[in-house]
Design a protein around this motif. Structure first.
Motif, PDB file in Angstrom:
ATOM      1  N   TYR A 150       0.809  -1.213   0.000  1.00  0.00           N
ATOM      2  CA  TYR A 150       0.000   0.000   0.000  1.00  0.00           C
ATOM      3  C   TYR A 150       0.847   1.269   0.000  1.00  0.00           C
ATOM      4  O   TYR A 150       0.329   2.355  -0.253  1.00  0.00           O
ATOM      5  CB  TYR A 150      -0.904   0.044   1.233  1.00  0.00           C
ATOM      6  CG  TYR A 150      -1.858  -1.114   1.375  1.00  0.00           C
ATOM      7  CD1 TYR A 150      -2.333  -1.807   0.270  1.00  0.00           C
ATOM      8  CD2 TYR A 150      -2.302  -1.505   2.634  1.00  0.00           C
ATOM      9  CE1 TYR A 150      -3.216  -2.875   0.409  1.00  0.00           C
ATOM     10  CE2 TYR A 150      -3.184  -2.565   2.787  1.00  0.00           C
ATOM     11  CZ  TYR A 150      -3.634  -3.244   1.674  1.00  0.00           C
ATOM     12  OH  TYR A 150      -4.505  -4.293   1.824  1.00  0.00           O
ATOM     13  N   LEU A 151       2.125   1.138   0.317  1.00  0.00           N
ATOM     14  CA  LEU A 151       2.987   2.303   0.508  1.00  0.00           C
ATOM     15  C   LEU A 151       4.349   1.998  -0.101  1.00  0.00           C
ATOM     16  O   LEU A 151       4.968   0.986   0.228  1.00  0.00           O
ATOM     17  CB  LEU A 151       3.118   2.595   2.002  1.00  0.00           C
ATOM     18  CG  LEU A 151       3.561   3.987   2.439  1.00  0.00           C
ATOM     19  CD1 LEU A 151       2.567   5.036   1.970  1.00  0.00           C
ATOM     20  CD2 LEU A 151       3.691   4.028   3.961  1.00  0.00           C
ATOM     21  N   VAL A 152       4.838   2.862  -0.985  1.00  0.00           N
ATOM     22  CA  VAL A 152       6.109   2.647  -1.666  1.00  0.00           C
ATOM     23  C   VAL A 152       7.109   3.688  -1.161  1.00  0.00           C
ATOM     24  O   VAL A 152       6.860   4.894  -1.238  1.00  0.00           O
ATOM     25  CB  VAL A 152       5.946   2.769  -3.194  1.00  0.00           C
ATOM     26  CG1 VAL A 152       7.291   2.588  -3.891  1.00  0.00           C
ATOM     27  CG2 VAL A 152       4.934   1.743  -3.703  1.00  0.00           C
ATOM     28  N   ALA A 188       0.348   6.013 -10.431  1.00  0.00           N
ATOM     29  CA  ALA A 188       0.845   5.119  -9.397  1.00  0.00           C
ATOM     30  C   ALA A 188       1.720   5.899  -8.428  1.00  0.00           C
ATOM     31  O   ALA A 188       1.962   7.098  -8.600  1.00  0.00           O
ATOM     32  CB  ALA A 188       1.639   3.978 -10.039  1.00  0.00           C
ATOM     33  N   ALA A 189       2.207   5.202  -7.402  1.00  0.00           N
ATOM     34  CA  ALA A 189       3.060   5.848  -6.411  1.00  0.00           C
ATOM     35  C   ALA A 189       4.270   6.513  -7.054  1.00  0.00           C
ATOM     36  O   ALA A 189       4.741   7.573  -6.610  1.00  0.00           O
ATOM     37  CB  ALA A 189       3.513   4.822  -5.369  1.00  0.00           C
ATOM     38  N   GLY A 190       4.772   5.900  -8.127  1.00  0.00           N
ATOM     39  CA  GLY A 190       5.945   6.438  -8.813  1.00  0.00           C
ATOM     40  C   GLY A 190       5.732   7.811  -9.430  1.00  0.00           C
ATOM     41  O   GLY A 190       6.706   8.457  -9.843  1.00  0.00           O
ATOM     42  N   TYR A 191       4.498   8.275  -9.511  1.00  0.00           N
ATOM     43  CA  TYR A 191       4.222   9.645  -9.988  1.00  0.00           C
ATOM     44  C   TYR A 191       5.053  10.658  -9.219  1.00  0.00           C
ATOM     45  O   TYR A 191       5.453  11.691  -9.757  1.00  0.00           O
ATOM     46  CB  TYR A 191       2.730   9.930  -9.820  1.00  0.00           C
ATOM     47  CG  TYR A 191       2.303  11.352 -10.129  1.00  0.00           C
ATOM     48  CD1 TYR A 191       1.928  11.711 -11.422  1.00  0.00           C
ATOM     49  CD2 TYR A 191       2.241  12.331  -9.134  1.00  0.00           C
ATOM     50  CE1 TYR A 191       1.523  13.009 -11.714  1.00  0.00           C
ATOM     51  CE2 TYR A 191       1.842  13.627  -9.417  1.00  0.00           C
ATOM     52  CZ  TYR A 191       1.485  13.964 -10.705  1.00  0.00           C
ATOM     53  OH  TYR A 191       1.087  15.243 -10.998  1.00  0.00           O
ATOM     54  N   TRP A 192       5.306  10.355  -7.937  1.00  0.00           N
ATOM     55  CA  TRP A 192       5.976  11.307  -7.056  1.00  0.00           C
ATOM     56  C   TRP A 192       7.491  11.142  -7.020  1.00  0.00           C
ATOM     57  O   TRP A 192       8.152  11.774  -6.196  1.00  0.00           O
ATOM     58  CB  TRP A 192       5.413  11.169  -5.641  1.00  0.00           C
ATOM     59  CG  TRP A 192       3.967  11.532  -5.555  1.00  0.00           C
ATOM     60  CD1 TRP A 192       2.906  10.679  -5.503  1.00  0.00           C
ATOM     61  CD2 TRP A 192       3.420  12.854  -5.534  1.00  0.00           C
ATOM     62  NE1 TRP A 192       1.731  11.389  -5.438  1.00  0.00           N
ATOM     63  CE2 TRP A 192       2.022  12.733  -5.466  1.00  0.00           C
ATOM     64  CE3 TRP A 192       3.986  14.132  -5.570  1.00  0.00           C
ATOM     65  CZ2 TRP A 192       1.172  13.831  -5.421  1.00  0.00           C
ATOM     66  CZ3 TRP A 192       3.153  15.236  -5.533  1.00  0.00           C
ATOM     67  CH2 TRP A 192       1.755  15.081  -5.459  1.00  0.00           C
ATOM     68  N   GLY A 242       5.145   7.079  -1.443  1.00  0.00           N
ATOM     69  CA  GLY A 242       3.982   7.192  -2.311  1.00  0.00           C
ATOM     70  C   GLY A 242       2.923   6.172  -1.957  1.00  0.00           C
ATOM     71  O   GLY A 242       3.227   4.990  -1.757  1.00  0.00           O
ATOM     72  N   VAL A 243       1.679   6.622  -1.847  1.00  0.00           N
ATOM     73  CA  VAL A 243       0.564   5.700  -1.641  1.00  0.00           C
ATOM     74  C   VAL A 243       0.309   4.969  -2.959  1.00  0.00           C
ATOM     75  O   VAL A 243       0.249   5.594  -4.022  1.00  0.00           O
ATOM     76  CB  VAL A 243      -0.691   6.460  -1.184  1.00  0.00           C
ATOM     77  CG1 VAL A 243      -1.904   5.537  -1.141  1.00  0.00           C
ATOM     78  CG2 VAL A 243      -0.454   7.106   0.177  1.00  0.00           C
ATOM     79  N   GLN A 244       0.177   3.644  -2.871  1.00  0.00           N
ATOM     80  CA  GLN A 244      -0.057   2.840  -4.068  1.00  0.00           C
ATOM     81  C   GLN A 244      -1.507   2.380  -4.113  1.00  0.00           C
ATOM     82  O   GLN A 244      -1.965   1.642  -3.240  1.00  0.00           O
ATOM     83  CB  GLN A 244       0.869   1.613  -4.057  1.00  0.00           C
ATOM     84  CG  GLN A 244       0.886   0.847  -5.355  1.00  0.00           C
ATOM     85  CD  GLN A 244       1.637   1.573  -6.462  1.00  0.00           C
ATOM     86  OE1 GLN A 244       1.165   2.588  -6.968  1.00  0.00           O
ATOM     87  NE2 GLN A 244       2.796   1.068  -6.823  1.00  0.00           N
ATOM     88  N   TYR A 245      -2.249   2.828  -5.131  1.00  0.00           N
ATOM     89  CA  TYR A 245      -3.619   2.393  -5.318  1.00  0.00           C
ATOM     90  C   TYR A 245      -3.638   1.024  -6.000  1.00  0.00           C
ATOM     91  O   TYR A 245      -2.691   0.651  -6.703  1.00  0.00           O
ATOM     92  CB  TYR A 245      -4.389   3.382  -6.198  1.00  0.00           C
ATOM     93  CG  TYR A 245      -4.381   4.814  -5.741  1.00  0.00           C
ATOM     94  CD1 TYR A 245      -4.259   5.165  -4.397  1.00  0.00           C
ATOM     95  CD2 TYR A 245      -4.517   5.851  -6.672  1.00  0.00           C
ATOM     96  CE1 TYR A 245      -4.262   6.489  -3.999  1.00  0.00           C
ATOM     97  CE2 TYR A 245      -4.531   7.175  -6.287  1.00  0.00           C
ATOM     98  CZ  TYR A 245      -4.386   7.503  -4.952  1.00  0.00           C
ATOM     99  OH  TYR A 245      -4.389   8.816  -4.560  1.00  0.00           O
ATOM    100  N   PRO A 246      -4.716   0.260  -5.852  1.00  0.00           N
ATOM    101  CA  PRO A 246      -4.811  -1.030  -6.560  1.00  0.00           C
ATOM    102  C   PRO A 246      -4.964  -0.827  -8.061  1.00  0.00           C
ATOM    103  O   PRO A 246      -5.364   0.229  -8.534  1.00  0.00           O
ATOM    104  CB  PRO A 246      -6.067  -1.661  -5.948  1.00  0.00           C
ATOM    105  CG  PRO A 246      -6.868  -0.514  -5.435  1.00  0.00           C
ATOM    106  CD  PRO A 246      -5.877   0.517  -4.985  1.00  0.00           C
TER     107      PRO A 246
END
Length: 285
Positions: free
Chosen positions: A12-14, A44-48, A60-64
């Motif tokens: 859930y968290l990267v 995705a979390a990698g956006y940040w 980064g919060v990772q959505y499903p």
């Protein structure tokens, strides 16, 4: 306060900072700021990843439905996304230490925690910050919300977005691509590749429907509130951003950056300076 044990699911968290150190071989150092980031629809979390800097801890919060959660079904609601992210944060070692410090001394953690959300991520961030404060006993130093009209406020209408979400519209995919192209932030290589679009559009549609169905504000946090917007962003106006005021009982500040709907990546150092300056700021609203 939650009594759930630590060891929450890491999917859930990267930890984007840890990933960067793994690639570069750079040693870990004590950060001056910890930023918990919620991405926009379809991202995705990698956006940040652009936010990573050696003196800042970026998570980064990772959505499903994407990256390491690609095979998972879409979330049912913004509240569900915030709940699973809060669970992951509560189990992180740094959060356990911060919660212990606050509980025993009443002092703020040594590393200020900023919860930052962009577009749909702003709704997730507001819910997440509220859960962390009221259910997990984790003090948030700043809630920063970007490029999103608050629930209940009048949103800016967009015909392509509406058509792109209509399952009966044969032009739905093309309409959604037109909308994405106007927003910017999505590589043209993706927008012009049918196979890549077939992978991205389902998650994007699911996120947009969840975001548009979200119609409430969470219990307010005591942290200051920072409202961020691109000066040329046609998807949200100042009134829509100001409608977020009730999510915080702290001071409210605003910042505008040059650009449209996705301006933050081009102004990393300015953004981090604004986050640090506003974290823990007091004074009247």
């Amino acid at each position: 306060m939650s009594t759930r044990p630590t060891g929450s699911p890491v999917r859930y968290l990267v930890d984007l900072s840890a990933q960067d150190r793994l690639r570069s071989g750079a040693p870990a150092r004590t950060p001056r700021l910890r930023v918990l980031c919620c991405p926009p629809s379809g991202a995705a979390a990698g956006y940040w990843r652009f936010l990573v800097r050696e003196d800042v801890h970026v998570l980064g919060v990772q959505y499903p439905g994407r990256e390491n959660r690609f095979r998972e079904p879409a979330a049912a609601s913004v509240a569900a996304l915030a709940a699973e992210a809060a669970e992951a944060v509560a189990g992180a070692p740094w959060a356990t230490a911060a919660r212990s410090t606050t509980a025993s001394t009443g002092a703020a953690p040594d590393v200020p925690l900023v919860v930052l959300g962009h577009s749909m991520g702003a709704s997730v961030a507001a819910e997440l910050a509220s859960r962390l404060e009221h259910r997990e006993g984790i003090r948030v130093a700043l809630l920063a919300l970007s490029a999103k009209t608050a629930p209940g406020a009048v949103d800016v209408e967009d015909e392509d977005l509406r058509a792109g979400l209509d399952p009966q519209d044969p032009d739905a995919d093309a309409a959604l691509v037109r909308w994405l192209r106007r927003l910017g932030g999505t590589p043209e290589a993706v927008l012009s590749d049918p196979e890549l679009l077939a992978l991205q559009l389902p998650a994007l549609r699911a996120d947009l429907r969840v975001s548009m169905a979200h119609d409430r504000l969470p219990d307010p946090v005591s942290a200051p509130l920072l409202l961020l917007r691109g000066a040329e962003d046609g998807t949200v106006d100042a009134a829509g951003m100001d409608a977020w005021f009730p999510v915080s009982t702290g001071a409210v500040q605003r910042r505008e950056y040059p650009g449209g709907h996705h301006p933050l990546a081009g102004h990393r150092d300015r953004l981090l300076a604004d986050l640090e300056a506003c974290a823990g700021s007091g004074g009247p609203r």
